[in-house]
Motif scaffolding. Structure first.
Motif, PDB file in Angstrom:
ATOM      1  N   ARG A  18       0.851  -1.187   0.000  1.00 48.68           N
ATOM      2  CA  ARG A  18       0.000   0.000   0.000  1.00 48.68           C
ATOM      3  C   ARG A  18       0.885   1.234   0.000  1.00 48.68           C
ATOM      4  N   LEU A  19       0.756   2.026  -1.042  1.00 49.03           N
ATOM      5  CA  LEU A  19       1.470   3.284  -1.125  1.00 49.03           C
ATOM      6  C   LEU A  19       0.621   4.404  -0.529  1.00 49.03           C
ATOM      7  N   SER A  20       1.300   5.345   0.089  1.00 43.68           N
ATOM      8  CA  SER A  20       0.640   6.529   0.623  1.00 43.68           C
ATOM      9  C   SER A  20       1.290   7.772   0.033  1.00 43.68           C
ATOM     10  N   CYS A  21       0.513   8.812  -0.074  1.00 38.58           N
ATOM     11  CA  CYS A  21       1.026  10.097  -0.554  1.00 38.58           C
ATOM     12  C   CYS A  21       0.423  11.183   0.332  1.00 38.58           C
ATOM     13  N   ALA A  22       1.271  11.794   1.132  1.00 41.47           N
ATOM     14  CA  ALA A  22       0.826  12.836   2.050  1.00 41.47           C
ATOM     15  C   ALA A  22       1.008  14.202   1.405  1.00 41.47           C
ATOM     16  N   ALA A  23      -0.039  14.999   1.444  1.00 41.30           N
ATOM     17  CA  ALA A  23      -0.018  16.328   0.848  1.00 41.30           C
ATOM     18  C   ALA A  23       0.008  17.398   1.926  1.00 41.30           C
ATOM     19  N   SER A  24       0.657  18.500   1.606  1.00 44.97           N
ATOM     20  CA  SER A  24       0.687  19.629   2.526  1.00 44.97           C
ATOM     21  C   SER A  24       0.790  20.911   1.725  1.00 44.97           C
ATOM     22  N   GLY A  25       0.428  21.991   2.369  1.00 50.02           N
ATOM     23  CA  GLY A  25       0.630  23.296   1.773  1.00 50.02           C
ATOM     24  C   GLY A  25      -0.624  23.975   1.273  1.00 50.02           C
ATOM     25  N   ARG A  26      -1.595  23.191   0.791  1.00 47.00           N
ATOM     26  CA  ARG A  26      -2.824  23.788   0.269  1.00 47.00           C
ATOM     27  C   ARG A  26      -3.987  22.875   0.611  1.00 47.00           C
ATOM     28  N   THR A  27      -5.184  23.318   0.286  1.00 50.69           N
ATOM     29  CA  THR A  27      -6.374  22.538   0.612  1.00 50.69           C
ATOM     30  C   THR A  27      -6.432  21.288  -0.252  1.00 50.69           C
ATOM     31  N   PHE A  28      -6.196  20.149   0.374  1.00 52.28           N
ATOM     32  CA  PHE A  28      -6.084  18.878  -0.340  1.00 52.28           C
ATOM     33  C   PHE A  28      -7.353  18.549  -1.114  1.00 52.28           C
ATOM     34  N   SER A  29      -8.493  18.865  -0.537  1.00 51.64           N
ATOM     35  CA  SER A  29      -9.762  18.501  -1.168  1.00 51.64           C
ATOM     36  C   SER A  29     -10.061  19.316  -2.424  1.00 51.64           C
ATOM     37  N   ASN A  30      -9.211  20.248  -2.771  1.00 49.48           N
ATOM     38  CA  ASN A  30      -9.358  21.004  -4.008  1.00 49.48           C
ATOM     39  C   ASN A  30      -8.609  20.383  -5.180  1.00 49.48           C
ATOM     40  N   TYR A  31      -8.040  19.189  -4.959  1.00 51.19           N
ATOM     41  CA  TYR A  31      -7.202  18.573  -5.973  1.00 51.19           C
ATOM     42  C   TYR A  31      -7.690  17.174  -6.341  1.00 51.19           C
ATOM     43  N   THR A  49      -6.460   7.394 -10.997  1.00 50.27           N
ATOM     44  CA  THR A  49      -6.789   8.741 -10.566  1.00 50.27           C
ATOM     45  C   THR A  49      -8.057   8.715  -9.728  1.00 50.27           C
ATOM     46  N   ILE A  50      -8.199   9.712  -8.873  1.00 47.51           N
ATOM     47  CA  ILE A  50      -9.375   9.837  -8.027  1.00 47.51           C
ATOM     48  C   ILE A  50      -9.773  11.302  -7.979  1.00 47.51           C
ATOM     49  N   SER A  51     -11.063  11.547  -8.025  1.00 46.79           N
ATOM     50  CA  SER A  51     -11.555  12.916  -8.017  1.00 46.79           C
ATOM     51  C   SER A  51     -11.367  13.559  -6.647  1.00 46.79           C
ATOM     52  N   TYR A  52     -11.521  14.881  -6.600  1.00 48.83           N
ATOM     53  CA  TYR A  52     -11.247  15.633  -5.374  1.00 48.83           C
ATOM     54  C   TYR A  52     -12.122  15.167  -4.213  1.00 48.83           C
ATOM     55  N   GLY A  53     -13.331  14.722  -4.491  1.00 47.72           N
ATOM     56  CA  GLY A  53     -14.227  14.250  -3.437  1.00 47.72           C
ATOM     57  C   GLY A  53     -14.132  12.762  -3.183  1.00 47.72           C
ATOM     58  N   SER A  98      -3.764  17.536  -9.388  1.00 46.06           N
ATOM     59  CA  SER A  98      -4.308  18.397 -10.428  1.00 46.06           C
ATOM     60  C   SER A  98      -5.379  19.281  -9.806  1.00 46.06           C
ATOM     61  N   PRO A  99      -5.206  20.594  -9.862  1.00 43.54           N
ATOM     62  CA  PRO A  99      -6.206  21.479  -9.251  1.00 43.54           C
ATOM     63  C   PRO A  99      -7.593  21.258  -9.849  1.00 43.54           C
ATOM     64  N   ARG A 100      -8.574  21.236  -9.001  1.00 49.76           N
ATOM     65  CA  ARG A 100      -9.960  21.067  -9.414  1.00 49.76           C
ATOM     66  C   ARG A 100     -10.333  22.110 -10.448  1.00 49.76           C
ATOM     67  N   GLY A 101     -10.826  21.661 -11.593  1.00 50.43           N
ATOM     68  CA  GLY A 101     -11.246  22.578 -12.636  1.00 50.43           C
ATOM     69  C   GLY A 101     -10.136  23.057 -13.544  1.00 50.43           C
ATOM     70  N   SER A 102      -8.914  22.646 -13.266  1.00 45.75           N
ATOM     71  CA  SER A 102      -7.798  23.093 -14.088  1.00 45.75           C
ATOM     72  C   SER A 102      -7.732  22.320 -15.399  1.00 45.75           C
ATOM     73  N   ALA A 103      -7.303  23.031 -16.454  1.00 44.82           N
ATOM     74  CA  ALA A 103      -7.097  22.378 -17.751  1.00 44.82           C
ATOM     75  C   ALA A 103      -5.630  22.046 -17.975  1.00 44.82           C
ATOM     76  N   ASN A 104      -4.812  22.258 -16.953  1.00 41.92           N
ATOM     77  CA  ASN A 104      -3.365  22.090 -17.094  1.00 41.92           C
ATOM     78  C   ASN A 104      -2.865  20.738 -16.637  1.00 41.92           C
TER      79      ASN A 104
END
Length: 119
Positions: A18-31, A49-53, A98-104
């Motif tokens: 099981r791999l884990s990826c810990a995020a920090s710095g910004r609101t995780f649920s926006n990605y 991939t998994i959606s922000y929610g 990937s930021p929610r709603g981003s096309a990048n």
């Protein structure tokens, strides 16, 4: 957002990790979050991939039915459960955001964690 993967290692074919990826710095649920991998001498490829929610997931055909992506927004962490591992799953695994709603696409990447599956 900063991403740090963990959980890689050496496992025999048929085993699990099981791999884990810990995020920090910004609101995780926006990605939206993704896992990618790169084997020696090969291009980096999409894994899951998994959606922000957390309600929508997609998988590469090569891992469908064996890998499961999930996330815990309260812990700012995304997971990749890998079962029935095969030698061809050997690669460096990266998580990406990937930021929610981003096309990048995926704008933020972790440093990677090595997964080695022995036959």
């Amino acid at each position: 957002v900063q991403l740090v993967e963990s959980g890689g290692g050496l496992v025999q074919a048929g085993g699990s990790l099981r791999l884990s990826c810990a995020a920090s710095g910004r609101t995780f649920s926006n990605y939206n979050m993704g896992w990618f991998r790169q084997a020696p001498g090969k291009e980096r490829e999409f894994v899951a991939t998994i959606s922000y929610g957390g309600s929508v997931t997609y998988y590469a055909d090569s891992v469908k039915g064996r890998f499961t992506i999930s996330r815990d927004n309260a812990k700012n962490t995304v997971y990749l459960q890998m079962n029935s591992l095969k030698p061809e799953d050997t690669a460096v695994y990266y998580c990406a955001a990937s930021p929610r709603g981003s096309a990048n696409g995926y704008e933020f990447w972790g440093q990677g964690t090595q997964v080695t599956v022995s036959s």
